[in-house]
Scaffold this motif. Sequence first.
Motif, PDB file in Angstrom:
ATOM      1  N   ASP A  16       0.852  -1.186   0.000  1.00  0.00           N
ATOM      2  CA  ASP A  16       0.000   0.000   0.000  1.00  0.00           C
ATOM      3  C   ASP A  16       0.888   1.235   0.000  1.00  0.00           C
ATOM      4  OD1 ASP A  16      -2.298  -1.535   0.072  1.00  0.00           O
ATOM      5  OD2 ASP A  16      -2.360  -1.589   2.266  1.00  0.00           O
ATOM      6  N   ILE A  17       0.708   2.082  -0.992  1.00  0.00           N
ATOM      7  CA  ILE A  17       1.579   3.247  -1.131  1.00  0.00           C
ATOM      8  C   ILE A  17       0.772   4.523  -1.209  1.00  0.00           C
ATOM      9  CG2 ILE A  17       3.529   2.043  -2.167  1.00  0.00           C
ATOM     10  CD1 ILE A  17       2.486   2.813  -4.908  1.00  0.00           C
ATOM     11  N   GLN A  18       1.478   5.617  -1.096  1.00  0.00           N
ATOM     12  CA  GLN A  18       0.880   6.937  -1.058  1.00  0.00           C
ATOM     13  C   GLN A  18       0.137   7.256  -2.358  1.00  0.00           C
ATOM     14  OE1 GLN A  18       3.941   9.954  -1.006  1.00  0.00           O
ATOM     15  NE2 GLN A  18       5.246   8.823  -2.415  1.00  0.00           N
ATOM     16  N   SER A  19      -0.860   8.107  -2.231  1.00  0.00           N
ATOM     17  CA  SER A  19      -1.560   8.629  -3.393  1.00  0.00           C
ATOM     18  C   SER A  19      -0.994  10.002  -3.727  1.00  0.00           C
ATOM     19  CB  SER A  19      -3.065   8.735  -3.116  1.00  0.00           C
ATOM     20  OG  SER A  19      -3.632   7.453  -2.919  1.00  0.00           O
ATOM     21  N   GLN A  20      -0.546  10.141  -4.951  1.00  0.00           N
ATOM     22  CA  GLN A  20       0.049  11.399  -5.398  1.00  0.00           C
ATOM     23  C   GLN A  20      -0.393  11.656  -6.826  1.00  0.00           C
ATOM     24  OE1 GLN A  20       1.816  13.639  -3.835  1.00  0.00           O
ATOM     25  NE2 GLN A  20       2.506  12.609  -1.967  1.00  0.00           N
ATOM     26  N   ALA A  21      -0.395  12.902  -7.203  1.00  0.00           N
ATOM     27  CA  ALA A  21      -0.690  13.263  -8.588  1.00  0.00           C
ATOM     28  C   ALA A  21       0.384  14.182  -9.146  1.00  0.00           C
ATOM     29  CB  ALA A  21      -2.064  13.930  -8.684  1.00  0.00           C
ATOM     30  N   ASP A  64     -10.909   6.101 -10.204  1.00  0.00           N
ATOM     31  CA  ASP A  64      -9.969   5.048 -10.572  1.00  0.00           C
ATOM     32  C   ASP A  64      -8.586   5.381 -10.023  1.00  0.00           C
ATOM     33  OD1 ASP A  64     -11.904   3.668 -11.954  1.00  0.00           O
ATOM     34  OD2 ASP A  64     -11.440   4.657 -13.870  1.00  0.00           O
ATOM     35  N   SER A  65      -7.801   4.344  -9.833  1.00  0.00           N
ATOM     36  CA  SER A  65      -6.441   4.520  -9.327  1.00  0.00           C
ATOM     37  C   SER A  65      -5.489   3.702 -10.187  1.00  0.00           C
ATOM     38  CB  SER A  65      -6.344   4.080  -7.864  1.00  0.00           C
ATOM     39  OG  SER A  65      -5.027   4.236  -7.378  1.00  0.00           O
ATOM     40  N   GLU A  66      -4.351   4.269 -10.496  1.00  0.00           N
ATOM     41  CA  GLU A  66      -3.356   3.568 -11.289  1.00  0.00           C
ATOM     42  C   GLU A  66      -1.957   3.933 -10.795  1.00  0.00           C
ATOM     43  OE1 GLU A  66      -3.537   4.805 -15.376  1.00  0.00           O
ATOM     44  OE2 GLU A  66      -3.785   6.913 -14.840  1.00  0.00           O
ATOM     45  N   LEU A  67      -1.005   3.061 -11.085  1.00  0.00           N
ATOM     46  CA  LEU A  67       0.374   3.355 -10.715  1.00  0.00           C
ATOM     47  C   LEU A  67       0.896   4.526 -11.525  1.00  0.00           C
ATOM     48  CD1 LEU A  67       2.321  -0.034 -10.352  1.00  0.00           C
ATOM     49  CD2 LEU A  67       1.818   1.645  -8.577  1.00  0.00           C
ATOM     50  N   ALA A  68       1.707   5.336 -10.875  1.00  0.00           N
ATOM     51  CA  ALA A  68       2.391   6.433 -11.553  1.00  0.00           C
ATOM     52  C   ALA A  68       3.800   6.527 -10.986  1.00  0.00           C
ATOM     53  CB  ALA A  68       1.638   7.744 -11.362  1.00  0.00           C
ATOM     54  N   TYR A  69       4.676   7.154 -11.747  1.00  0.00           N
ATOM     55  CA  TYR A  69       6.089   7.130 -11.386  1.00  0.00           C
ATOM     56  C   TYR A  69       6.736   8.496 -11.589  1.00  0.00           C
ATOM     57  CZ  TYR A  69       4.819   2.388 -12.849  1.00  0.00           C
ATOM     58  OH  TYR A  69       4.167   1.198 -13.036  1.00  0.00           O
ATOM     59  N   ARG A  70       7.784   8.717 -10.821  1.00  0.00           N
ATOM     60  CA  ARG A  70       8.702   9.815 -11.117  1.00  0.00           C
ATOM     61  C   ARG A  70      10.112   9.256 -10.997  1.00  0.00           C
ATOM     62  NH1 ARG A  70       9.488  13.753  -5.875  1.00  0.00           N
ATOM     63  NH2 ARG A  70       9.374  12.124  -4.280  1.00  0.00           N
ATOM     64  N   TYR A  71      11.005   9.749 -11.828  1.00  0.00           N
ATOM     65  CA  TYR A  71      12.382   9.275 -11.899  1.00  0.00           C
ATOM     66  C   TYR A  71      13.295  10.351 -11.311  1.00  0.00           C
ATOM     67  CZ  TYR A  71      10.677   5.705 -15.197  1.00  0.00           C
ATOM     68  OH  TYR A  71      10.007   4.654 -15.793  1.00  0.00           O
ATOM     69  N   LEU A  72      14.136   9.951 -10.379  1.00  0.00           N
ATOM     70  CA  LEU A  72      15.005  10.892  -9.677  1.00  0.00           C
ATOM     71  C   LEU A  72      16.448  10.403  -9.788  1.00  0.00           C
ATOM     72  CD1 LEU A  72      12.834  11.034  -6.410  1.00  0.00           C
ATOM     73  CD2 LEU A  72      12.613  12.502  -8.444  1.00  0.00           C
ATOM     74  N   PHE A 130       7.366   5.145  -6.809  1.00  0.00           N
ATOM     75  CA  PHE A 130       6.013   4.693  -7.131  1.00  0.00           C
ATOM     76  C   PHE A 130       4.977   5.496  -6.341  1.00  0.00           C
ATOM     77  CE2 PHE A 130       8.404   1.381  -8.854  1.00  0.00           C
ATOM     78  CZ  PHE A 130       7.674   0.289  -9.287  1.00  0.00           C
ATOM     79  N   ALA A 131       3.820   5.704  -6.948  1.00  0.00           N
ATOM     80  CA  ALA A 131       2.688   6.302  -6.246  1.00  0.00           C
ATOM     81  C   ALA A 131       1.398   5.856  -6.925  1.00  0.00           C
ATOM     82  CB  ALA A 131       2.773   7.826  -6.244  1.00  0.00           C
TER      83      ALA A 131
END
Length: 484
Positions: free
Chosen positions: A100-105, A161-169, A146-147
């Motif tokens: 279970d991970i954070q919800s972010q947009a 709806d909820s889906e995986l999203a990503y940011r690259y650092l 991941f978020a």
Amino acid sequence: MIIPTRKTWKHEGFVFSKQNACNTFFIIAIFLLSGCHYQSKHSAVGLVNAAEISQDTDSETNTQNLVLETLQPQQEFYKMTMNSAPFLPKNQKSRQIACDIQSQAEGYLSAQEVNYAQKGWEQRISHDPVYFSLPRQAGRILLIDFAQKQHVNKEDEQAVDSELAYRYLSNDNTHHDLYEPWSSSKIFAFSAAIASLREQNLGAQATIGDTYVADMITGINSYEDFGTSSGESNALATFFANIAGRDYLSSLFYDEWLNLSQEGIFFRGAYGPVAFVPSSYVWKDLNSEKSIEIQPYLDAAQDPGYLAYRCDNCGLTGNKPMTTLAQAEWLKRLAAHDRETATRHPNLTSDDISTLFYGTGHSYDDDRFAGMTLGISTMLQHAIVNAITKKDVSDPKRVLDELTNGEWRVFQKIGWGPSETRSTTENVVLAHVCLPHFQGGREFTVAAQVSVPEAKEENLPLAGKKMQALLQMSLAEYFHEPKQ
């Protein structure tokens, strides 16, 4: 692609630019000797106390000499941290890779928004290439965060709806730097071999002769005998590369899967002159009970796709050159297999992924953790806890268990060695991390690489210390990032 604006970070009166590698290495040297604190761009509390830093930094030579003196190899670190068996989470009931991970947009993009199937996706991802402050002289690191991204259902506005999203650092634009991945690439050989065998309806939960395949991937990661398999990691990994074939392995970075744009990334080598020899080459799938006598290359050099380490086109990085982006993206897609249909490998199944990550299908009667959960080293675990707590913690397992209700997961494969070709000693970490309940739930894939001067076995602890410093300082910025 997110265009970064941060170019420097401050430490109580000192400003560290990307070019000021000398001062940065000075900070690393002090950090490695103590559980001190430094100040990062994301946190008011750091890992080095300014009062403990000598002001006599006028001479670049003096600073470099201090680094060499303070970063001396320490066999205790090598034995107890770098080369040690990992500790495991208190709660081992779940065999899920996701948590279970954070919800972010803000700042995250989904696979649908990026369209990984179309060439050039690297330019469309949410990526901050200088998010981490340390310069490339301190090492290379890329973290895929991941978020869960929520949005209103197009057909039913009352539904969400909820889906995986990503940011690259990453740090200092190092995500395209080629390096030798050493043994961290062994999970690529395994996953490619299983993907190729799936063409014959054979999976990872199987035996080859008298040996359980899940025991073999565990031996690759743990370097210890496990069940029916030896811990001869190099021979085992070479065997899987011989099954997959180097042409297929290399194609997975491009049109066959990852669809990378950067040229010069390939898998053309082996992990030594000898491959594992099973009692027979009959591969028996434990689920379907289907059996086929497979025909791998018995010797790596028999593979038409094999190239010698110093081939004409190989350069100084050898016959398996990779980048932090390539390595992290491969593992990230495996970790998201059940959740992200757009980027999963079309041949691999959930059972195959579970065998790689957890060693599911091993020869023991119990449900003990195996696979990548037994990947040696606790450098990353120490770095995570020290970064979160902002201090040197003697019992990181206890802290991880407390923060996550004992449900944390670290799936990792390390690699290291001295390179006479490059006159360096190097260390690579590739891992997927899950920290449920902490900060709303954090999940990330990370690839990191460091090197120190001179190709010496005795410099391995030095490279390990440098790796832990890179991980700890970078993760401190990640965990203590200011709220937007």
